[in-house]
Scaffold this motif. Structure first.
Motif, PDB file in Angstrom:
ATOM      1  N   THR A 199       4.481  -3.357  -0.576  1.00  0.00           N
ATOM      2  CA  THR A 199       4.745  -3.127  -1.994  1.00  0.00           C
ATOM      3  C   THR A 199       3.554  -2.418  -2.631  1.00  0.00           C
ATOM      4  OG1 THR A 199       3.841  -5.299  -2.558  1.00  0.00           O
ATOM      5  CG2 THR A 199       6.213  -5.160  -2.135  1.00  0.00           C
ATOM      6  N   LYS A 200       3.723  -1.966  -3.866  1.00  0.00           N
ATOM      7  CA  LYS A 200       2.643  -1.253  -4.566  1.00  0.00           C
ATOM      8  C   LYS A 200       1.392  -2.109  -4.700  1.00  0.00           C
ATOM      9  CE  LYS A 200       5.660   1.770  -7.273  1.00  0.00           C
ATOM     10  NZ  LYS A 200       6.085   2.181  -8.634  1.00  0.00           N
ATOM     11  N   GLU A 201       1.586  -3.439  -4.843  1.00  0.00           N
ATOM     12  CA  GLU A 201       0.451  -4.329  -5.020  1.00  0.00           C
ATOM     13  C   GLU A 201      -0.357  -4.466  -3.733  1.00  0.00           C
ATOM     14  OE1 GLU A 201       3.586  -5.115  -5.753  1.00  0.00           O
ATOM     15  OE2 GLU A 201       3.470  -4.838  -7.943  1.00  0.00           O
TER      16      GLU A 201
END
Length: 533
Positions: A199-201
């Motif tokens: 994910t982006k995180e």
């Protein structure tokens, strides 16, 4: 000095914005490249055209059309919805060069459509129909990619999935369930798990998860190469390999202008222009809906960009193009912010042809299928169905009907069916909203005030007629037209006739600010100029 400082300040702001957007656009362009490459090849194959033509169309759609387009997130290229038309046209015309001339003329027709401001037709498609189209495309994308994810090769044909022949998506999935390749299944499973985890995180900035998936896919493909489950050539990306500029330029094909008098060619040109323009406008409307910044793309400028792109594509040997929702949605999901992502994706496609065809051909279709499977799910997520249901039946029913109709037929027919149903609900709502009334009782008398809407069209006549006929005897009726800018002559006739005969039922009718004639409201020149912009 102040003016000079102001200029430098604005330049610094522009550089900062460009640099900030580039951090998003460059990685997103790689994602779109990996999504577009197999689609360009598959659509060319299904269209009966050279594979080079599919990639060439993607290059032109990215660099030329992307540069001219006013949309920041739209990505153009060969369209799956045109494959049946293209295949039939090439067969009917009997010559690919004659077909290229039809593409050039179709591009010219699109430029004419942009000049006469025909792009505004896209603004009349209800959001429920657009959402249904997106969800259908998502489902189709999933159904089309499942065979690739399981290691069964399949021609990328049209959007229709409920087909009785052996090329249908369901038939291919059925074969895949019994003939799947373990290596392809493992690659696709690892790719999906990687996409869900990255994910982006969790990811470093500027590193797109699909790029990691492609690298893992190549590594796993090489690992399985020496086993009994090695992937076959038809389970890998395949693009032409060129060795030098002369060999590259020899791949281009040019239109046959001697066929300008061919009536069948003109029919094909008009058909392509109409279908491609409609698909582009529908895609553009859908892309604007999923734009995080909610920008509105200029439709007439998009038709101009598509027209120029199709002329270039036809002149060089490519296929007809449209704005494509699959590439564009992948572009949005990858975090793109400006049209530079589409332009860069075209550059990557060109580089793939010239520089790294051998490396590109090492990518398994299974890992690309995994990227498209998740893209499809985002378009047809379960939460979307819940959201549309919460909006009410007038939104949910056209949404579902559009989705099912596209699956049963094709994109344009499905949207047409959804539009008919959406218009039906719109007319029902419009008829109900033509007036409201309030009843007050004073002794034995009832006072009824009927307040007409701002715009009362002939579509409201039936509802008003029924309401007037049901007014009880011995009632004082006030028909209030203070808020009305326009009342249709048929409705006026109904009101005046009621006033004339109401006394026979003991009804006293008073008309407030209702004229005997209304002029159709006109837009001011300033508003028209703003709309055209």
């Amino acid at each position: 000095m102040e003016n000079g400082n102001s200029v430098f300040y604005r330049l610094d702001i522009k550089k900062y914005i460009l640099k900030k957007n580039l951090k998003r656009d460059l990685p997103a362009s790689l994602v779109v490249f990996f999504v577009a490459l197999p689609l360009c090849l598959g659509i060319a194959l299904a269209s009966g055209a050279p594979l080079f033509a599919g990639v060439l169309t993607g290059v032109i759609g990215g660099i030329i059309t992307g540069s001219i387009s006013g949309s920041q997130l739209s990505v153009s290229g060969p369209a799956a919805g045109l494959t049946v038309i293209v295949l039939g046209a090439i067969t009917e015309l009997g010559n690919y060069q004659v077909f290229l001339l039809a593409i050039v003329l179709a591009g010219g027709f699109q430029i004419i459509l942009s000049i006469i401001k025909a792009g505004t037709i896209g603004n009349y498609f209800p959001s429920s129909v657009i959402e249904g189209m997106l969800a259908a495309i998502g489902l189709i994308l999933i159904l089309k990619q499942v065979p690739h994810a399981l290691g069964i090769d399949m021609d990328f044909l049209d959007e229709s999935v409920f087909r009785n022949d052996h090329n249908g998506a369901y038939a291919a999935i059925g074969r895949a369930m019994t003939q799947f390749n373990p290596a392809a299944l493992i690659i696709s499973a690892v790719s999906i798990a990687t996409l869900l985890y990255c994910t982006k995180e969790r990811m470093p900035k500027g590193v797109p998860a699909p790029l990691i998936v492609v690298v893992l896919g190549v590594a796993l493909g090489l690992a399985f190469k020496q086993t009994a489950y090695a992937l076959r050539p038809d389970q890998m990306v395949t693009i032409p390999t060129v060795k030098g500029w002369e060999e590259f330029t020899s791949l281009f094909t040019h239109p046959d202008f001697n066929a300008i008098g061919n009536k069948k060619m003109w029919t094909v040109a008009v058909t392509i222009a109409i279908v491609a323009s409609l698909e582009t406008l529908l895609s553009l409307e859908a892309i604007d809906k999923i734009d995080p910044i909610k920008r509105v793309s200029p439709t007439n400028r998009e038709l101009l960009a598509q027209g120029i792109g199709n002329i270039c594509s036809g002149m060089l040997g490519g296929l007809p193009m449209t704005s494509v929702i699959v590439r564009s949605s992948a572009n949005v999901n990858a975090g793109a912010r400006t049209k530079m992502s589409a332009i860069f994706h075209g550059c990557w496609l060109l580089a793939a042809l010239l520089v790294i065809p051998v490396l590109i051909n090492m990518i398994p279709l299974a890992c690309l299928a995994a990227i498209l499977l998740l893209t499809g799910y985002k378009l047809t997520r379960i939460s979307l169905f819940k959201e549309m249901y919460a909006r009410g039946w007038d939104q949910f029913v056209p949404f579902v009907v559009t989705l099912i109709a596209i699956l049963l037929t094709d994109l344009l027919k499905g949207v047409a069916i959804g539009m008919i149903l959406a218009i039906f609900y719109l007319l029902r709502i419009n008829m109900r909203n033509s007036f409201f009334y309030k009843i007050q009782e004073e002794g034995n008398k009832k006072n009824l005030r009927i307040k007409l809407a701002e715009e009362v069209s002939f579509l409201n006549k039936a509802a008003i007629q029924v309401m007037l006929n049901n007014i009880p005897k011995e009632t004082n009726v006030i028909i209030d037209g203070n808020n009305s800018r326009y009342i249709d002559p048929d409705v006026l006739e109904t009101i005046f006739n009621f006033q004339h005969h109401a006394y026979t039922k003991g009804i006293l009718v008073t008309l407030e600010n209702i004229k005997k004639h209304y002029s159709v409201p006109k837009l001011t020149d300033e508003i028209i100029q703003d709309i055209n912009k």
